[in-house]
Design a protein around this motif. Sequence first.
Motif, PDB file in Angstrom:
ATOM      1  N   UNK A   1       6.020   2.106   2.245  1.00  0.00           N
ATOM      2  CA  UNK A   1       5.375   1.087   1.474  1.00  0.00           C
ATOM      3  C   UNK A   1       4.624   1.794   0.596  1.00  0.00           C
ATOM      4  N   UNK A   2       4.550   2.077  -0.771  1.00  0.00           N
ATOM      5  CA  UNK A   2       3.856   2.485  -1.453  1.00  0.00           C
ATOM      6  C   UNK A   2       3.106   1.400  -2.145  1.00  0.00           C
ATOM      7  N   UNK A   3       1.669   1.253  -2.207  1.00  0.00           N
ATOM      8  CA  UNK A   3       0.770   0.216  -2.812  1.00  0.00           C
ATOM      9  C   UNK A   3      -0.125   0.922  -3.902  1.00  0.00           C
ATOM     10  N   UNK A   4       0.576   1.523  -4.950  1.00  0.00           N
ATOM     11  CA  UNK A   4      -0.209   2.185  -6.141  1.00  0.00           C
ATOM     12  C   UNK A   4      -0.259   1.434  -7.450  1.00  0.00           C
ATOM     13  N   UNK A   5       0.907   0.195  -7.497  1.00  0.00           N
ATOM     14  CA  UNK A   5       0.674  -0.433  -8.810  1.00  0.00           C
ATOM     15  C   UNK A   5       1.016  -1.961  -8.364  1.00  0.00           C
ATOM     16  N   UNK A   6       0.725  -2.726  -9.626  1.00  0.00           N
ATOM     17  CA  UNK A   6       1.080  -4.006  -9.615  1.00  0.00           C
ATOM     18  C   UNK A   6       2.270  -4.609  -9.052  1.00  0.00           C
ATOM     19  N   UNK A   7       3.418  -3.999  -9.626  1.00  0.00           N
ATOM     20  CA  UNK A   7       4.802  -4.321  -9.043  1.00  0.00           C
ATOM     21  C   UNK A   7       4.966  -4.077  -7.538  1.00  0.00           C
ATOM     22  N   UNK A   8       4.311  -2.953  -6.993  1.00  0.00           N
ATOM     23  CA  UNK A   8       4.593  -2.620  -5.680  1.00  0.00           C
ATOM     24  C   UNK A   8       3.662  -3.677  -4.678  1.00  0.00           C
ATOM     25  N   UNK A   9       2.690  -3.680  -5.101  1.00  0.00           N
ATOM     26  CA  UNK A   9       1.648  -4.853  -4.511  1.00  0.00           C
ATOM     27  C   UNK A   9       2.177  -6.200  -4.359  1.00  0.00           C
ATOM     28  N   UNK A  10       2.625  -6.607  -5.457  1.00  0.00           N
ATOM     29  CA  UNK A  10       3.291  -8.048  -6.034  1.00  0.00           C
ATOM     30  C   UNK A  10       4.198  -8.193  -4.741  1.00  0.00           C
TER      31      UNK A  10
END
Length: 120
Positions: A68-77
Amino acid sequence: MKNVTKSLFVLSVSLFFFNCSSSEVTPPDNNPTPTATKTTYDKDVKTLINNSCATSACHDAVSPQAGLPLTNYTQVKNAAQNGNLIARINSSSNPMPPSGQNSTVVAIIAKWKTDGYLEN
């Protein structure tokens, strides 16, 4: 007749003053209600995620924990909407980050959700 004329005059003057004094004038609104500020990813969430989650040993792009990468808006959203990001940051038994809950982070992520996961 003199009394009738006098009475009509007094009545006319009274109606004139009542008419003028009963009109309401609304003063200008010098203190408008401020609009609520929306929580956005760019302004509020990104720095929190970068500092708490997307560090070199956790959810970065190189070796993301649990895939689970959380490095940009789309991933976090996507993690917030479809994954368990919100459940994990709210968990008392298995919180993320592992250092424990941070009520500020929890509140900001919750408001971001409520505001519709705005990007900027």
